[in-house]
Design a protein around this motif. Sequence first.
Motif, PDB file in Angstrom:
ATOM      1  N   CYS A 108      61.443  57.479  53.231  1.00 23.75           N
ATOM      2  CA  CYS A 108      60.366  57.589  52.642  1.00 23.75           C
ATOM      3  C   CYS A 108      59.287  58.715  52.815  1.00 23.75           C
ATOM      4  CB  CYS A 108      59.014  56.318  53.383  1.00 23.75           C
ATOM      5  SG  CYS A 108      59.569  55.066  53.877  1.00 23.75           S
ATOM      6  N   GLN A 109      60.056  59.488  53.420  1.00 24.85           N
ATOM      7  CA  GLN A 109      59.126  61.440  52.658  1.00 24.85           C
ATOM      8  C   GLN A 109      59.184  62.078  51.241  1.00 24.85           C
ATOM      9  OE1 GLN A 109      61.432  63.628  55.998  1.00 24.85           O
ATOM     10  NE2 GLN A 109      60.439  62.610  57.454  1.00 24.85           N
ATOM     11  N   LEU A 110      58.013  62.050  50.927  1.00 27.28           N
ATOM     12  CA  LEU A 110      58.986  62.842  49.090  1.00 27.28           C
ATOM     13  C   LEU A 110      59.796  63.945  48.944  1.00 27.28           C
ATOM     14  CD1 LEU A 110      54.663  63.107  48.780  1.00 27.28           C
ATOM     15  CD2 LEU A 110      56.337  61.968  47.261  1.00 27.28           C
ATOM     16  N   SER A 111      60.610  63.079  48.144  1.00 28.75           N
ATOM     17  CA  SER A 111      61.643  64.129  47.498  1.00 28.75           C
ATOM     18  C   SER A 111      60.845  65.819  47.027  1.00 28.75           C
ATOM     19  CB  SER A 111      62.388  63.566  47.057  1.00 28.75           C
ATOM     20  OG  SER A 111      63.147  62.738  47.207  1.00 28.75           O
ATOM     21  N   ALA A 112      61.664  66.124  47.349  1.00 24.92           N
ATOM     22  CA  ALA A 112      61.366  68.149  46.783  1.00 24.92           C
ATOM     23  C   ALA A 112      61.380  68.100  45.151  1.00 24.92           C
ATOM     24  CB  ALA A 112      62.127  68.967  47.530  1.00 24.92           C
TER      25      ALA A 112
ATOM     26  N   VAL B 215      62.122  54.977  45.747  1.00 32.05           N
ATOM     27  CA  VAL B 215      61.007  54.703  46.990  1.00 32.05           C
ATOM     28  C   VAL B 215      60.152  54.968  46.857  1.00 32.05           C
ATOM     29  CG1 VAL B 215      60.746  54.531  48.807  1.00 32.05           C
ATOM     30  CG2 VAL B 215      63.462  54.754  48.323  1.00 32.05           C
ATOM     31  N   ASP B 216      59.003  53.383  47.075  1.00 34.81           N
ATOM     32  CA  ASP B 216      57.324  54.036  46.825  1.00 34.81           C
ATOM     33  C   ASP B 216      56.899  55.264  47.604  1.00 34.81           C
ATOM     34  OD1 ASP B 216      54.608  54.465  47.207  1.00 34.81           O
ATOM     35  OD2 ASP B 216      54.551  52.167  45.852  1.00 34.81           O
ATOM     36  N   ALA B 217      57.073  55.832  48.416  1.00 36.23           N
ATOM     37  CA  ALA B 217      57.357  57.078  49.329  1.00 36.23           C
ATOM     38  C   ALA B 217      55.236  56.690  50.021  1.00 36.23           C
ATOM     39  CB  ALA B 217      57.247  58.433  49.267  1.00 36.23           C
ATOM     40  N   ARG B 218      54.716  56.265  49.470  1.00 39.66           N
ATOM     41  CA  ARG B 218      52.871  55.934  49.561  1.00 39.66           C
ATOM     42  C   ARG B 218      53.278  54.541  50.711  1.00 39.66           C
ATOM     43  NH1 ARG B 218      47.650  57.450  48.540  1.00 39.66           N
ATOM     44  NH2 ARG B 218      48.565  58.565  46.988  1.00 39.66           N
TER      45      ARG B 218
ATOM     46  N   CYS C 233      56.457  52.481  51.289  1.00 44.70           N
ATOM     47  CA  CYS C 233      57.593  52.616  51.877  1.00 44.70           C
ATOM     48  C   CYS C 233      58.467  51.745  51.486  1.00 44.70           C
ATOM     49  CB  CYS C 233      57.773  52.883  53.787  1.00 44.70           C
ATOM     50  SG  CYS C 233      58.915  53.522  54.280  1.00 44.70           S
ATOM     51  N   LEU C 234      58.696  51.368  49.946  1.00 47.64           N
ATOM     52  CA  LEU C 234      58.876  49.956  49.595  1.00 47.64           C
ATOM     53  C   LEU C 234      59.770  50.125  48.253  1.00 47.64           C
ATOM     54  CD1 LEU C 234      55.885  47.499  49.366  1.00 47.64           C
ATOM     55  CD2 LEU C 234      58.377  46.911  51.001  1.00 47.64           C
ATOM     56  N   PRO C 235      60.912  49.956  48.022  1.00 48.61           N
ATOM     57  CA  PRO C 235      61.396  49.709  46.413  1.00 48.61           C
ATOM     58  C   PRO C 235      60.478  50.415  45.157  1.00 48.61           C
ATOM     59  CG  PRO C 235      62.386  48.396  47.112  1.00 48.61           C
ATOM     60  CD  PRO C 235      61.663  48.824  48.661  1.00 48.61           C
ATOM     61  N   LEU C 236      60.710  51.302  44.784  1.00 50.65           N
ATOM     62  CA  LEU C 236      59.126  51.179  43.120  1.00 50.65           C
ATOM     63  C   LEU C 236      59.989  50.698  42.486  1.00 50.65           C
ATOM     64  CD1 LEU C 236      57.160  52.492  42.504  1.00 50.65           C
ATOM     65  CD2 LEU C 236      57.901  54.948  42.266  1.00 50.65           C
ATOM     66  N   ALA C 237      59.492  49.336  41.529  1.00 44.89           N
ATOM     67  CA  ALA C 237      60.301  48.588  40.818  1.00 44.89           C
ATOM     68  C   ALA C 237      59.548  48.940  38.964  1.00 44.89           C
ATOM     69  CB  ALA C 237      59.769  47.016  41.162  1.00 44.89           C
ATOM     70  N   ASN C 238      59.809  48.998  38.282  1.00 45.04           N
ATOM     71  CA  ASN C 238      59.281  48.802  36.753  1.00 45.04           C
ATOM     72  C   ASN C 238      58.698  50.691  36.337  1.00 45.04           C
ATOM     73  OD1 ASN C 238      58.734  47.171  34.866  1.00 45.04           O
ATOM     74  ND2 ASN C 238      56.139  47.312  34.972  1.00 45.04           N
ATOM     75  N   ALA C 239      59.923  51.446  37.430  1.00 44.78           N
ATOM     76  CA  ALA C 239      58.807  52.687  36.720  1.00 44.78           C
ATOM     77  C   ALA C 239      59.988  52.828  35.431  1.00 44.78           C
ATOM     78  CB  ALA C 239      59.200  53.546  38.099  1.00 44.78           C
ATOM     79  N   ILE C 240      59.864  54.181  35.425  1.00 45.77           N
ATOM     80  CA  ILE C 240      60.481  54.836  33.760  1.00 45.77           C
ATOM     81  C   ILE C 240      61.039  55.956  34.011  1.00 45.77           C
ATOM     82  CG2 ILE C 240      60.519  55.740  31.440  1.00 45.77           C
ATOM     83  CD1 ILE C 240      56.992  54.094  31.752  1.00 45.77           C
TER      84      ILE C 240
ATOM     85  N   ALA D  59      65.302  59.356  45.161  1.00 43.66           N
ATOM     86  CA  ALA D  59      64.268  59.638  45.265  1.00 43.66           C
ATOM     87  C   ALA D  59      62.981  58.836  45.932  1.00 43.66           C
ATOM     88  CB  ALA D  59      64.023  60.047  43.601  1.00 43.66           C
ATOM     89  N   ALA D  60      62.139  59.422  46.525  1.00 47.01           N
ATOM     90  CA  ALA D  60      61.195  58.840  47.202  1.00 47.01           C
ATOM     91  C   ALA D  60      59.961  59.910  46.594  1.00 47.01           C
ATOM     92  CB  ALA D  60      60.776  59.118  48.133  1.00 47.01           C
TER      93      ALA D  60
END
Length: 290
Positions: free
Chosen positions: A41-45, A79-82, A84-91, A270-271
Amino acid sequence: MVSKTRIARRRFLSATLALGAVLRFPASAQAAGSTHSSGLCQLSAEQEVGPYYIEDELLRSNITEGRTGVPLLLNIALVDARRCLPLANAIVDIWHCDALGIYSGFTKTKQSALPPGPMPTGAFGPPPGAGDLHGQLSPPPPQGKPTDRLTFLRGVQRSDAHGNVVFQTIFPGFYPGRTNHIHFKVRVAGSAGDGSLKGEHVSHVGQIFFPEKLTVLLMQDRPYRDHRIQRTALADDEVFLDQQGAASIARFQALDSSAASNGLRAQIIAAVDPESEPVAAQRSVGAFHG
């Protein structure tokens, strides 16, 4: 007699069906919401977008369009880093060059220092006495204006409920100053409600790299070896070195047990913060962007 190409394609399609069981969103990431101990869940670079991005690409999973190369089944798990869950419906947009270093949309832009042909001795790194490979061989960055309407090796998908997108593509080639890599961008959908890509904002810009030993192995086969330019190694790529590329190396598996050149599955996690609009990394003036 069944051709090797047909057999390879059959294996590739079979592997697509099996991907969910092999490279699905990691269970440890699913549990990260309660433990926060996995580090996922740490933000990816952030890495630079480069000059070859084109908006409004095709919504599709198969982006090969007949381009030859080692089949690659690429899973990007968000991953939704904010939260800490899977990030669905992103483009998710991806784009990369073909085996000879050419991007669709820019086929009339000089992206190679030498024409296709037999690979010279020592092609997997700068020749002795070459000095700075980036400064000597890299052409100036293009202005980002497409020269054609071709769309090979470009595509867009929405992430599923588990944060996954899967693209069917080929292992990327290389061009002057850059090692083998794949670009991707994560956009969070707007509130239009019509299923369009309107109103979204960019939450992440990244690049995907591959282990050096694997890449060197694959570059020995055609069509990659028909590219005559000196390949920039992972350790000599400015984006990889300066923009935390070591954290963006994909994990991979061969499609079968015989050879990696028959095809690969790869995954990158990718978080991202879906509520932020981070500034993509940039290199200093004079460096080659791509």
